[in-house]
Write a protein that holds these residues in place. Structure first.
Motif, PDB file in Angstrom:
ATOM      1  N   ALA A  85       0.823  -1.214   0.000  1.00  0.00           N
ATOM      2  CA  ALA A  85       0.000   0.000   0.000  1.00  0.00           C
ATOM      3  C   ALA A  85       0.849   1.253   0.000  1.00  0.00           C
ATOM      4  CB  ALA A  85      -0.920   0.004   1.222  1.00  0.00           C
ATOM      5  N   LEU A  86       2.166   1.083  -0.096  1.00  0.00           N
ATOM      6  CA  LEU A  86       3.113   2.204  -0.086  1.00  0.00           C
ATOM      7  C   LEU A  86       4.003   2.124  -1.323  1.00  0.00           C
ATOM      8  CD1 LEU A  86       4.218   1.913   3.652  1.00  0.00           C
ATOM      9  CD2 LEU A  86       2.818   3.758   2.693  1.00  0.00           C
ATOM     10  N   PRO A  87       4.515   3.248  -1.794  1.00  0.00           N
ATOM     11  CA  PRO A  87       5.413   3.197  -2.957  1.00  0.00           C
ATOM     12  C   PRO A  87       6.668   2.381  -2.648  1.00  0.00           C
ATOM     13  CG  PRO A  87       4.703   5.448  -2.523  1.00  0.00           C
ATOM     14  CD  PRO A  87       4.273   4.634  -1.343  1.00  0.00           C
ATOM     15  N   PRO A  88       7.050   1.443  -3.505  1.00  0.00           N
ATOM     16  CA  PRO A  88       8.263   0.675  -3.258  1.00  0.00           C
ATOM     17  C   PRO A  88       9.535   1.448  -3.557  1.00  0.00           C
ATOM     18  CG  PRO A  88       7.303   0.004  -5.316  1.00  0.00           C
ATOM     19  CD  PRO A  88       6.347   0.989  -4.710  1.00  0.00           C
ATOM     20  N   SER A  89       9.402   2.725  -3.876  1.00  0.00           N
ATOM     21  CA  SER A  89      10.587   3.566  -4.046  1.00  0.00           C
ATOM     22  C   SER A  89      11.130   4.003  -2.696  1.00  0.00           C
ATOM     23  CB  SER A  89      10.234   4.794  -4.894  1.00  0.00           C
ATOM     24  OG  SER A  89       9.064   5.408  -4.416  1.00  0.00           O
ATOM     25  N   TRP A 115      -7.920  -5.125  -1.667  1.00  0.00           N
ATOM     26  CA  TRP A 115      -7.572  -5.961  -0.522  1.00  0.00           C
ATOM     27  C   TRP A 115      -7.798  -7.436  -0.854  1.00  0.00           C
ATOM     28  CZ3 TRP A 115      -4.884  -3.442   2.874  1.00  0.00           C
ATOM     29  CH2 TRP A 115      -5.186  -2.124   3.201  1.00  0.00           C
ATOM     30  N   PRO A 116      -6.971  -8.321  -0.337  1.00  0.00           N
ATOM     31  CA  PRO A 116      -7.208  -9.752  -0.569  1.00  0.00           C
ATOM     32  C   PRO A 116      -8.444 -10.228   0.178  1.00  0.00           C
ATOM     33  CG  PRO A 116      -5.318  -9.416   0.879  1.00  0.00           C
ATOM     34  CD  PRO A 116      -5.730  -8.067   0.407  1.00  0.00           C
ATOM     35  N   ALA A 117      -9.046 -11.308  -0.324  1.00  0.00           N
ATOM     36  CA  ALA A 117     -10.276 -11.822   0.276  1.00  0.00           C
ATOM     37  C   ALA A 117      -9.996 -12.673   1.509  1.00  0.00           C
ATOM     38  CB  ALA A 117     -11.047 -12.641  -0.764  1.00  0.00           C
ATOM     39  N   GLY A 118      -8.821 -13.265   1.582  1.00  0.00           N
ATOM     40  CA  GLY A 118      -8.524 -14.177   2.680  1.00  0.00           C
ATOM     41  C   GLY A 118      -8.127 -13.476   3.955  1.00  0.00           C
ATOM     42  N   GLU A 119      -7.621 -14.269   4.886  1.00  0.00           N
ATOM     43  CA  GLU A 119      -7.187 -13.764   6.181  1.00  0.00           C
ATOM     44  C   GLU A 119      -5.707 -14.054   6.385  1.00  0.00           C
ATOM     45  OE1 GLU A 119      -9.601 -15.444   9.207  1.00  0.00           O
ATOM     46  OE2 GLU A 119     -11.443 -14.449   8.550  1.00  0.00           O
ATOM     47  N   GLY A 120      -5.134 -13.424   7.410  1.00  0.00           N
ATOM     48  CA  GLY A 120      -3.784 -13.755   7.830  1.00  0.00           C
ATOM     49  C   GLY A 120      -2.677 -13.088   7.047  1.00  0.00           C
ATOM     50  N   TRP A 121      -3.005 -12.110   6.203  1.00  0.00           N
ATOM     51  CA  TRP A 121      -1.977 -11.395   5.454  1.00  0.00           C
ATOM     52  C   TRP A 121      -1.480 -10.202   6.265  1.00  0.00           C
ATOM     53  CZ3 TRP A 121      -4.319  -6.706   4.809  1.00  0.00           C
ATOM     54  CH2 TRP A 121      -5.707  -6.691   4.722  1.00  0.00           C
ATOM     55  N   PHE A 122      -0.478  -9.530   5.723  1.00  0.00           N
ATOM     56  CA  PHE A 122       0.170  -8.420   6.415  1.00  0.00           C
ATOM     57  C   PHE A 122       0.168  -7.193   5.505  1.00  0.00           C
ATOM     58  CE2 PHE A 122       1.869 -12.400   7.803  1.00  0.00           C
ATOM     59  CZ  PHE A 122       2.122 -12.286   9.154  1.00  0.00           C
ATOM     60  N   THR A 123       0.267  -6.038   6.117  1.00  0.00           N
ATOM     61  CA  THR A 123       0.467  -4.817   5.342  1.00  0.00           C
ATOM     62  C   THR A 123       1.189  -3.795   6.202  1.00  0.00           C
ATOM     63  OG1 THR A 123      -0.586  -3.260   3.812  1.00  0.00           O
ATOM     64  CG2 THR A 123      -1.695  -3.612   5.922  1.00  0.00           C
ATOM     65  N   SER A 124       1.655  -2.748   5.561  1.00  0.00           N
ATOM     66  CA  SER A 124       2.362  -1.664   6.230  1.00  0.00           C
ATOM     67  C   SER A 124       1.749  -0.348   5.776  1.00  0.00           C
ATOM     68  CB  SER A 124       3.855  -1.709   5.888  1.00  0.00           C
ATOM     69  OG  SER A 124       4.567  -0.709   6.577  1.00  0.00           O
ATOM     70  N   LEU A 125       1.406   0.508   6.732  1.00  0.00           N
ATOM     71  CA  LEU A 125       0.764   1.788   6.444  1.00  0.00           C
ATOM     72  C   LEU A 125       1.457   2.902   7.206  1.00  0.00           C
ATOM     73  CD1 LEU A 125      -2.985   0.703   6.922  1.00  0.00           C
ATOM     74  CD2 LEU A 125      -1.732   0.822   4.754  1.00  0.00           C
ATOM     75  N   VAL A 126       1.186   4.140   6.796  1.00  0.00           N
ATOM     76  CA  VAL A 126       1.585   5.306   7.578  1.00  0.00           C
ATOM     77  C   VAL A 126       0.338   5.818   8.297  1.00  0.00           C
ATOM     78  CG1 VAL A 126       3.501   5.897   6.062  1.00  0.00           C
ATOM     79  CG2 VAL A 126       1.237   6.890   5.633  1.00  0.00           C
TER      80      VAL A 126
END
Length: 369
Positions: A85-89, A115-126
């Motif tokens: 969800a963040l720029p990979p730069s 967003w993925p439909a499943g559970e148990g994934w990860f993300t990083s936000l500000v």
């Protein structure tokens, strides 16, 4: 979207520096995977956010990046697919890509795939992203399915943490920078192998296997901040009663106004707790009388709080005096902002952090009008 990772002519760097619209998640991950499988002595060259000035180019050894990836998974107690969800730069974004790849999963690109439909994934936000997502039922429903939402890149106040908890979103606050290969302190506790100490004025110092090796083309600056194996950050902190690192803010977040030191993040956090206020940033702006004046940039948070003005207190919209009283309810009244700039949205850099230079320009424009 395409992550640009290529060896620069005549160098031994893998450069990560821009998005190209129209690609696929496989494109995003492809060159990152090539770097992971390439020569072991090729470091990553990645820019700092530039939130307070000109971005610096940070040289991250492969071992430092992978040490961060592994330590993060160990602390979270799990690994799996990640949502980008963040720029990979920037380091937080590229770490999402690498964590997902090391765990054996292609990263999902939120902007393209949702967003993925499943559970148990990860993300990083500000923090700004999470603040806005918590106002969206669809985003909240998705974030509840995540194993963990890493939250970093700016002050994370108690109000935001409480909102996330109420919504059922599992948040871990991270602290770090490009120079530390991303977040290296989770909820105030350093990752395994990372050491944190405080210097003069509470300046945070970090050591351990995730550190960068220097700034590309800036040996003097490198020597200034890399001292005896420690990275001297630009942040101030303290250790709480449990020994956890509590961030006070950047050293330059302390606003010297009329001879008084005002911690901008503390004022902003108090204002965020007001029921009529949504997003807030507090900065110092040069002032002929005070040296610097404390300025609050406010995005109203409820339908009745359309603007901050001088209306009598019987009006449902908060007045300047009411908000100054609100600040004084928790801090010295002298900390209360002297200028209020009402905005539809806080201007952001591409990585989601507030654009401080743009905010200061808006304050000067507002004062001149």
């Amino acid at each position: 979207m395409l992550i640009a990772g290529h060896l620069l002519p005549g160098t031994r760097f893998c450069r990560v520096d821009f998005w190209v619209p129209g690609g696929s998640p496989a494109d995003v991950a492809g060159q990152a995977r090539a770097w992971l499988g390439g020569p072991g002595d090729v470091p990553l060259l990645i820019a700092t956010s530039g939130s307070t000035g000109t971005p610096k180019r940070v040289v991250l050894p492969r071992d430092a990046v992978l040490a961060s990836v592994r330590a993060s998974a160990a602390r979270l107690g799990a690994s799996g697919p990640w949502v980008l969800a963040l720029p990979p730069s920037y380091v937080a974004g590229v770490q999402v890509v690498l964590r997902s790849l090391v765990a054996g999963h292609e990263p999902t690109v939120l902007e393209r795939d949702g967003w993925p439909a499943g559970e148990g994934w990860f993300t990083s936000l500000v923090p700004t992203q999470l603040t806005r997502m918590l106002s969206s039922p669809a985003d909240v429903a998705a974030l509840r399915r995540a194993h963990t939402v890493l939250l970093g890149g700016g002050p994370i106040g108690a109000t935001l943490r409480a909102r996330a908890e109420e919504a059922g979103v599992h948040v871990v606050a991270t602290y770090g920078s490009a120079e530390t290969a991303g977040g290296c302190v989770y909820d105030g506790v350093p990752l395994d192998g990372v050491a944190v100490a405080l210097g003069a004025g509470g300046r945070v110092r970090i050591a351990g296997p995730t550190l960068f090796s220097g700034y590309d083309g800036q040996p003097d600056l490198t020597r200034e901040v890399l001292v005896d194996g420690w990275f001297l950050t630009s942040d101030a902190g303290r250790f709480d009663e449990d020994g956890r690192l509590a961030l006070i803010g950047r050293l330059d977040d302390v606003i010297v106004t009329g001879g008084l030191n005002v911690p901008g993040p503390a004022v902003a956090e108090r204002l965020r707790a007001h029921p009529a206020i949504g997003e807030v940033e507090v900065l110092g702006v040069p002032d002929d009388e005070w040296g610097n004046r404390v300025v609050a940039f406010v995005v109203p948070g409820s339908p009745v709080a359309e603007e901050v003005d001088q209306r009598p207190s019987r009006d449902p919209r908060p007045s300047v005096d009411e908000l100054r009283d609100w600040v004084a309810g928790a801090h010295p009244r002298a900390w209360a902002p002297r200028q209020w700039v009402v905005l539809d949205a806080i201007p952001l850099l591409p990585n989601g952090k507030p654009d401080r230079q743009a905010l200061r320009a808006l304050a000067l424009e507002d004062a001149a009008s």
